[in-house]
Design an enzyme around this catalytic site. Sequence first.
Site, PDB file in Angstrom:
ATOM      1  N   ASP A  30       1.185  -1.138  -0.216  1.00  0.00           N
ATOM      2  CA  ASP A  30       0.059   0.031  -0.049  1.00  0.00           C
ATOM      3  C   ASP A  30       0.928   1.775   0.148  1.00  0.00           C
ATOM      4  O   ASP A  30       2.065   1.463   0.531  1.00  0.00           O
ATOM      5  CB  ASP A  30      -0.905   0.168   1.084  1.00  0.00           C
ATOM      6  CG  ASP A  30      -2.136   1.078   0.972  1.00  0.00           C
ATOM      7  OD1 ASP A  30      -3.148   0.429   1.028  1.00  0.00           O
ATOM      8  OD2 ASP A  30      -1.679   1.684   1.188  1.00  0.00           O
ATOM      9  N   ASN A  87     -12.843  -3.543   2.410  1.00  0.00           N
ATOM     10  CA  ASN A  87     -13.991  -2.105   2.797  1.00  0.00           C
ATOM     11  C   ASN A  87     -14.381  -2.379   0.960  1.00  0.00           C
ATOM     12  O   ASN A  87     -14.746  -2.028   0.514  1.00  0.00           O
ATOM     13  CB  ASN A  87     -13.212  -0.510   2.555  1.00  0.00           C
ATOM     14  CG  ASN A  87     -12.144  -0.388   4.133  1.00  0.00           C
ATOM     15  OD1 ASN A  87     -12.403  -0.866   4.911  1.00  0.00           O
ATOM     16  ND2 ASN A  87     -11.242  -0.109   4.005  1.00  0.00           N
ATOM     17  N   GLY A  93     -16.234   2.524   4.171  1.00  0.00           N
ATOM     18  CA  GLY A  93     -14.948   3.444   3.692  1.00  0.00           C
ATOM     19  C   GLY A  93     -13.858   3.230   2.278  1.00  0.00           C
ATOM     20  O   GLY A  93     -12.548   3.045   2.781  1.00  0.00           O
ATOM     21  N   GLN A  94     -14.348   2.728   1.546  1.00  0.00           N
ATOM     22  CA  GLN A  94     -13.619   2.367   0.116  1.00  0.00           C
ATOM     23  C   GLN A  94     -13.376   3.296  -0.172  1.00  0.00           C
ATOM     24  O   GLN A  94     -14.341   4.318  -0.793  1.00  0.00           O
ATOM     25  CB  GLN A  94     -14.438   1.339  -0.736  1.00  0.00           C
ATOM     26  CG  GLN A  94     -14.252   0.645  -1.629  1.00  0.00           C
ATOM     27  CD  GLN A  94     -14.975  -0.291  -2.565  1.00  0.00           C
ATOM     28  OE1 GLN A  94     -15.761  -0.751  -2.157  1.00  0.00           O
ATOM     29  NE2 GLN A  94     -13.964  -0.905  -3.762  1.00  0.00           N
ATOM     30  N   SER A  95     -12.482   3.788  -0.996  1.00  0.00           N
ATOM     31  CA  SER A  95     -11.894   4.717  -2.135  1.00  0.00           C
ATOM     32  C   SER A  95     -11.399   4.603  -2.870  1.00  0.00           C
ATOM     33  O   SER A  95     -11.432   5.713  -3.917  1.00  0.00           O
ATOM     34  CB  SER A  95     -10.600   5.371  -1.301  1.00  0.00           C
ATOM     35  OG  SER A  95      -9.750   5.036  -0.726  1.00  0.00           O
ATOM     36  N   HIS A 100     -10.500  -5.105  -3.602  1.00  0.00           N
ATOM     37  CA  HIS A 100      -9.640  -5.765  -3.017  1.00  0.00           C
ATOM     38  C   HIS A 100      -9.418  -5.885  -1.798  1.00  0.00           C
ATOM     39  O   HIS A 100      -9.846  -5.369  -0.400  1.00  0.00           O
ATOM     40  CB  HIS A 100      -8.002  -4.171  -2.712  1.00  0.00           C
ATOM     41  CG  HIS A 100      -8.500  -3.087  -2.374  1.00  0.00           C
ATOM     42  ND1 HIS A 100      -9.910  -2.145  -3.402  1.00  0.00           N
ATOM     43  CD2 HIS A 100      -8.167  -2.391  -1.122  1.00  0.00           C
ATOM     44  CE1 HIS A 100     -10.006  -1.266  -2.658  1.00  0.00           C
ATOM     45  NE2 HIS A 100      -9.093  -1.271  -1.374  1.00  0.00           N
ATOM     46  N   HIS A 102      -6.767  -5.674   1.625  1.00  0.00           N
ATOM     47  CA  HIS A 102      -5.940  -5.268   2.769  1.00  0.00           C
ATOM     48  C   HIS A 102      -5.359  -6.366   3.555  1.00  0.00           C
ATOM     49  O   HIS A 102      -6.022  -7.024   4.160  1.00  0.00           O
ATOM     50  CB  HIS A 102      -6.173  -3.714   3.714  1.00  0.00           C
ATOM     51  CG  HIS A 102      -7.129  -3.040   3.474  1.00  0.00           C
ATOM     52  ND1 HIS A 102      -6.204  -1.393   2.696  1.00  0.00           N
ATOM     53  CD2 HIS A 102      -8.414  -2.462   2.532  1.00  0.00           C
ATOM     54  CE1 HIS A 102      -7.030  -0.845   2.343  1.00  0.00           C
ATOM     55  NE2 HIS A 102      -7.750  -1.292   2.002  1.00  0.00           N
TER      56      HIS A 102
HETATM   57  P1  5GP Z   1     -10.037   1.553   0.096  1.00  0.00           P
HETATM   58  O1  5GP Z   1      -9.875   2.917   1.142  1.00  0.00           O
HETATM   59  O2  5GP Z   1     -10.184   1.881  -1.055  1.00  0.00           O
HETATM   60  O3  5GP Z   1     -10.133   0.371   0.940  1.00  0.00           O
HETATM   61  O4  5GP Z   1      -8.129   1.455  -0.162  1.00  0.00           O
HETATM   62  C1  5GP Z   1      -7.464   1.671  -1.212  1.00  0.00           C
HETATM   63  C2  5GP Z   1      -5.505   1.580  -0.445  1.00  0.00           C
HETATM   64  O5  5GP Z   1      -5.659   1.561  -2.022  1.00  0.00           O
HETATM   65  C3  5GP Z   1      -5.963   2.732  -0.043  1.00  0.00           C
HETATM   66  O6  5GP Z   1      -5.256   2.395   1.790  1.00  0.00           O
HETATM   67  C4  5GP Z   1      -4.283   3.878  -0.391  1.00  0.00           C
HETATM   68  O7  5GP Z   1      -3.162   3.969   0.499  1.00  0.00           O
HETATM   69  C5  5GP Z   1      -4.181   2.158  -1.249  1.00  0.00           C
HETATM   70  N1  5GP Z   1      -3.693   2.820  -2.460  1.00  0.00           N
HETATM   71  C6  5GP Z   1      -4.358   4.536  -3.532  1.00  0.00           C
HETATM   72  N2  5GP Z   1      -3.381   4.303  -4.562  1.00  0.00           N
HETATM   73  C7  5GP Z   1      -2.794   4.061  -4.819  1.00  0.00           C
HETATM   74  C8  5GP Z   1      -1.343   3.480  -5.595  1.00  0.00           C
HETATM   75  O8  5GP Z   1      -1.642   3.827  -6.676  1.00  0.00           O
HETATM   76  N3  5GP Z   1      -0.499   2.595  -5.108  1.00  0.00           N
HETATM   77  C9  5GP Z   1      -0.604   1.855  -4.250  1.00  0.00           C
HETATM   78  N4  5GP Z   1       0.504   1.088  -3.923  1.00  0.00           N
HETATM   79  N5  5GP Z   1      -1.534   1.772  -3.429  1.00  0.00           N
HETATM   80  C10 5GP Z   1      -2.869   3.499  -2.987  1.00  0.00           C
END
Ligand code: 5GP
Length: 114
Positions: A30, A87, A93-95, A100, A102
């Site tokens: 990450d 998420n 909290g999905q961004s 994916h 974690h």
């Molecule tokens: P979410 O919040 O959707 O569950 O998690 C998305 C994750 O993707 C976050 O922890 C964020 O730090 C990671 N992330 C977002 N963009 C990138 C990227 O371009 N490269 C990597 N390695 N991680 C990313």
Amino acid sequence: MNDCIFCSIANRQIPAELIVETDTLVAFHDLNPQAPQHVLLIPKKHIATLDGAGDEDRAVLGDLLLAAAEIARRLGFAEAGYRTVINCNQNGGQSVYHLHVHVLGGRALEWPPG
Ligand code: 5GP
Ligand code: ZN
């Protein structure tokens, strides 16, 4: 899905150091780690959310969890313990809207999550 950052990583359009690559998934660190060890596993297939996964995704969902456990063992934090998180959607909290998993390890994690 040209505008999906995780598709771009899976397709090698964006450089990332892949920890694992199989026919169905890739794993990488990450960008903004929330623990000493913070790995993301993604299916190569674009699935936006867990809520959007279907019966046809049964095998790849299994692949993701088994690969998560294997990576935790390989990186040396399985025995101490770790957490897998998916998420889903806004309240989850999905961004990034490419499914994916974690994998967080290397420290004691609190419960419940915030
Ligand atoms: P979410 O919040 O959707 O569950 O998690 C998305 C994750 O993707 C976050 O922890 C964020 O730090 C990671 N992330 C977002 N963009 C990138 C990227 O371009 N490269 C990597 N390695 N991680 C990313
Ligand atoms: Zn995608």
